[in-house]
Design a protein around this motif. Structure first.
Motif, mmCIF file in Angstrom:
data_model
loop_
_atom_site.group_PDB
_atom_site.id
_atom_site.type_symbol
_atom_site.label_atom_id
_atom_site.label_comp_id
_atom_site.label_asym_id
_atom_site.label_seq_id
_atom_site.Cartn_x
_atom_site.Cartn_y
_atom_site.Cartn_z
ATOM 1 N N PHE A 108 0.827 -1.210 0.000
ATOM 2 C CA PHE A 108 0.000 0.000 0.000
ATOM 3 C C PHE A 108 0.864 1.265 0.000
ATOM 4 N N LYS A 109 2.021 1.202 0.651
ATOM 5 C CA LYS A 109 2.929 2.349 0.606
ATOM 6 C C LYS A 109 3.410 2.595 -0.826
ATOM 7 N N LEU A 110 3.673 1.487 -1.530
ATOM 8 C CA LEU A 110 4.087 1.601 -2.925
ATOM 9 C C LEU A 110 3.010 2.277 -3.762
ATOM 10 N N LEU A 111 1.751 1.936 -3.512
ATOM 11 C CA LEU A 111 0.649 2.567 -4.240
ATOM 12 C C LEU A 111 0.577 4.057 -3.957
ATOM 13 N N ARG A 112 0.748 4.413 -2.702
ATOM 14 C CA ARG A 112 0.720 5.843 -2.351
ATOM 15 C C ARG A 112 1.887 6.576 -2.995
ATOM 16 N N ASP A 113 3.066 5.945 -2.960
ATOM 17 C CA ASP A 113 4.235 6.578 -3.567
ATOM 18 C C ASP A 113 4.079 6.753 -5.074
ATOM 19 N N LYS A 114 3.292 5.868 -5.689
ATOM 20 C CA LYS A 114 3.054 5.960 -7.128
ATOM 21 C C LYS A 114 1.971 6.981 -7.473
ATOM 22 N N GLY A 115 1.421 7.607 -6.455
ATOM 23 C CA GLY A 115 0.425 8.643 -6.697
ATOM 24 C C GLY A 115 -1.011 8.160 -6.735
ATOM 25 N N VAL A 116 -1.260 6.929 -6.344
ATOM 26 C CA VAL A 116 -2.634 6.423 -6.323
ATOM 27 C C VAL A 116 -3.397 7.114 -5.182
ATOM 28 N N ARG A 117 -4.567 7.648 -5.516
ATOM 29 C CA ARG A 117 -5.373 8.354 -4.511
ATOM 30 C C ARG A 117 -6.773 7.754 -4.358
ATOM 31 N N GLU A 137 -3.714 -1.774 13.939
ATOM 32 C CA GLU A 137 -2.796 -0.685 13.615
ATOM 33 C C GLU A 137 -2.207 -0.860 12.222
ATOM 34 N N SER A 138 -1.870 -2.104 11.881
ATOM 35 C CA SER A 138 -1.304 -2.362 10.565
ATOM 36 C C SER A 138 -2.325 -2.091 9.461
ATOM 37 N N ILE A 139 -3.575 -2.468 9.701
ATOM 38 C CA ILE A 139 -4.635 -2.210 8.716
ATOM 39 C C ILE A 139 -4.816 -0.712 8.516
ATOM 40 N N GLU A 140 -4.785 0.038 9.612
ATOM 41 C CA GLU A 140 -4.929 1.488 9.498
ATOM 42 C C GLU A 140 -3.769 2.096 8.712
ATOM 43 N N ARG A 141 -2.562 1.611 8.964
ATOM 44 C CA ARG A 141 -1.397 2.129 8.225
ATOM 45 C C ARG A 141 -1.494 1.786 6.739
ATOM 46 N N CYS A 142 -2.084 0.626 6.431
ATOM 47 C CA CYS A 142 -2.225 0.224 5.035
ATOM 48 C C CYS A 142 -3.191 1.131 4.282
ATOM 49 N N LEU A 143 -4.316 1.449 4.891
ATOM 50 C CA LEU A 143 -5.424 2.062 4.154
ATOM 51 C C LEU A 143 -5.516 3.574 4.272
ATOM 52 N N THR A 144 -4.845 4.161 5.238
ATOM 53 C CA THR A 144 -4.899 5.620 5.359
ATOM 54 C C THR A 144 -4.020 6.269 4.283
#
Length: 604
Positions: free
Chosen positions: A5-14, A32-39
């Protein structure tokens, strides 16, 4: 998952349309891990994070604008109360649809139905209370009548929430009642009952494994073993449970990558994920006399996805397996492949091969449910080989210890067998394969879950039934040429009679008959209880429960007697002939148990 999910955010996915995460294995992701994934995303329209009893506050923090929500429910009413409590799911402004998937059955069907109805009522009331005043229907009517501008339509913000509970106990299993329901009290009790099916079959398999076919089988009658084509990711032939049970194989793998081995096919004697090894050992667990021919498929590992088979290798393997010259009795396929534009040509080949095999009426084809949850029939048909409409296929779903189909297996199956938290006798099988199909590996417990396991058990059960008839046919042929001829009256009553000899009752025709898909289906149908018509769970107690221990005991006695005869002959003892007669008598008694069982199979 956080890295992905971090990779998706870094790629600009919104914006994400749909998120599916298989998280039913132990241990699951933390809140906590789920929240970090999806926020960090502006919107996630559909969330299907398959963690049991997911906290509503975690969902709200991670993606409060979700429109469609899939919740995986343990059956605990306390969770329903938390989901429908003030500050729960009712406060999600755009939430429109909730799908509830039940993973286990703690209460009775009637109790589940009542709890779900109360959940719906509480959530409806709480939704009305949580909805801002300007979005309430009565307020919007006043604004409209006064000519004032309306805020965003109620279809977009604060809509009514619809709840789909078709994947819960009372909806999926309406035929169950309190009289037939057996609750899952706890995992310890569950394990004990789960062993009831497997324990019965383990005992019977151990007993029949002690019978040396060569001692009762003349060379001109039924000399061939039960042959099974296992189409999977290869088999580790060094596995101790598979010694002398893998007789050959073929690889449809495209070859290694890198390390100077490019293009060299991986051998069928190794397994990419150990899935094929587990399937082979599961088949042989039920029918230890089965001989397996391994077709190794091409395994593709895509970052962020589970390993899966290529459609081309699957079509190649099946086209080879259906060749009548190979004389396979059973073809086992514990996997599914989802259709897409890229693999449609190869999956069409697979469909053609399946139909061709079914039309021959000479081989039993077993395949697994895609384990993607309840879905429409048209959607289920997008997964091959499960999606093939030919009636010749045995489509298998996983069931719990109670004989209840697990929700993720769906309802478009022919039969269900144990596939929920099944003991892995190897203690080494790794995660499963397929688009959607899960093999839940409970760390340090050796418990596996998935319809692929149930499929292997079904193939093993069919092989065992064939082997019993084959063994009986060989014994009958031997008995018909001696003074020990067995009659039809003896088969049904256990007493001697004067009717037609057994060679006409259990001969080569009977062996050919039991291998026919239509007849094997009749045998399986006979094993389904009237109280389990929905889940179609195959119950083995009537046929196998009574003779497993006795077969094992007789086998050990005969083995000991054989050793004593050898010693007596070496010593020149005078009573060797009497010992040989005793050995023949005990062997006849043991074989009569198998013969009676085989007679029941072919008489169905």
């Amino acid at each position: 998952m956080e890295i992905l999910f971090k990779l998706l955010r870094d790629k600009g996915v919104r914006h994400i349309v749909k998120v599916i995460v298989f998280d039913l294995e132990a241990p699951p992701h933390s809140d906590e891990s789920i929240e970090r994934c999806l926020t960090g995303f502006k919107s996630i329209e559909i969330l299907d994070w398959r963690k049991v009893d997911l906290c509503p506050e975690t969902i709200f923090k991670a993606c409060h604008n979700v429109v469609e929500l899939h919740l995986w429910w343990s059956g605990n009413n306390g969770i329903l109360m938390a989901w429908s409590a003030p500050g729960g799911l009712a406060k999600f402004p755009r939430l429109k649809e909730i799908y509830i998937h039940q993973t286990q059955y703690i209460e009775s069907v009637e109790r589940d139905k009542k709890n779900l109805q109360l959940f719906k009522e509480r959530l409806r009331k709480e939704r009305m209370a949580s909805r801002p005043q300007e979005y309430r229907p009565e307020e919007r009517l006043k604004l409209a009548q006064s000519g004032q501008a309306l805020p965003v339509t109620v279809l977009e913000m604060w809509p009514d929430i619809s709840i789909n509970d078709s994947d819960t106990s009372y909806a999926a299993h309406p035929s169950r009642s309190l009289a037939t329901y057996r609750p899952q009290l706890n995992q310890t009790a569950s394990r004990y009952r789960r062993h009831q099916w497997l324990e019965i079959m383990d005992k019977f398999a151990a007993g029949i494994d002690l019978i040396d076919l060569a001692s009762v089988d003349p060379p001109d009658i039924s000399p061939e073993d039960v042959r099974i084509a296992l189409i999977d990711d290869g088999v580790e032939i060094t596995n101790r449970n598979l010694t002398n049970r893998i007789y050959n194989g073929w690889t449809c793998d495209t070859g290694y990558e890198g390390d100077g081995l490019e293009g060299i096919p991986r051998p069928y004697t190794s397994s990419e994920t150990q899935h094929g090894t587990f399937m082979a050992s599961t088949i042989c667990r039920i029918c230890p006399k089965a001989k397996i021919f391994v077709f190794r498929l091409d395994v593709v590992s895509t970052p962020g996805k589970r390993a899966h088979f290529t459609a081309k290798s699957a079509a190649d393997a099946l086209e080879l397996a259906i060749d009548p010259k190979r004389k396979f009795d059973i073809i086992s396929m514990s996997w599914t492949i989802a259709k897409n534009d890229q693999n449609s040509v190869d999956l069409n080949r697979l469909q053609v091969a399946l139909k061709k095999a079914c039309d021959t009426n000479q081989v039993l084809l077993f395949c697994a449910s895609p384990d993607g949850g309840e879905m429409a029939k048209a959607q289920a048909e997008n997964f091959d080989p499960y999606g093939c409409n030919d009636a010749g296929l045995f489509k298998i779903a996983a069931a719990t210890v109670d004989g209840i189909r697990i929700p993720m297996a769906g309802s478009h199956h022919n039969y269900s067998l144990p596939g929920h938290e099944v003991e892995d006798t190897n203690q080494s099988a790794a995660n499963g394969i397929s688009d959607g199909q899960q093999i839940a590996d409970h760390e340090n417990s050796g418990l596996k879950t998935g319809s692929s396991i149930a499929t292997a058990l079904g193939a093993g059960l069919a092989a065992l039934i064939i082997h019993c008839v084959r063994l009986s046919a060989a014994y009958m042929h031997s008995a018909s040429h001696s003074s020990a001829a067995v009659t039809s009256n003896e088969l049904t009553t256990g007493s001697k009679g004067t009717e037609a000899t057994s060679s006409r009752l259990l001969g080569p025709e009977a062996l050919d008959q039991i291998k026919r898909p239509a007849h094997m289906r009749r045998v399986f149908n006979h094993m389904i209880s009237d109280n389990n018509s929905t889940d179609r769970f195959i119950e083995v107690w009537e046929f196998f429960a009574g003779c497993g221990d006795e077969l094992k005991k007789q086998g050990r006695q005969i083995k000991t007697l054989k050793l004593n005869i050898e010693d007596a002959r070496e010593m020149g003892a005078p009573d060797v002939d009497e010992m040989v007669k005793e050995l023949q008598k005990r062997n006849d008694e043991r074989m009569m148990e198998i013969v009676k069982l085989a007679f029941r199979f072919i008489s169905i």
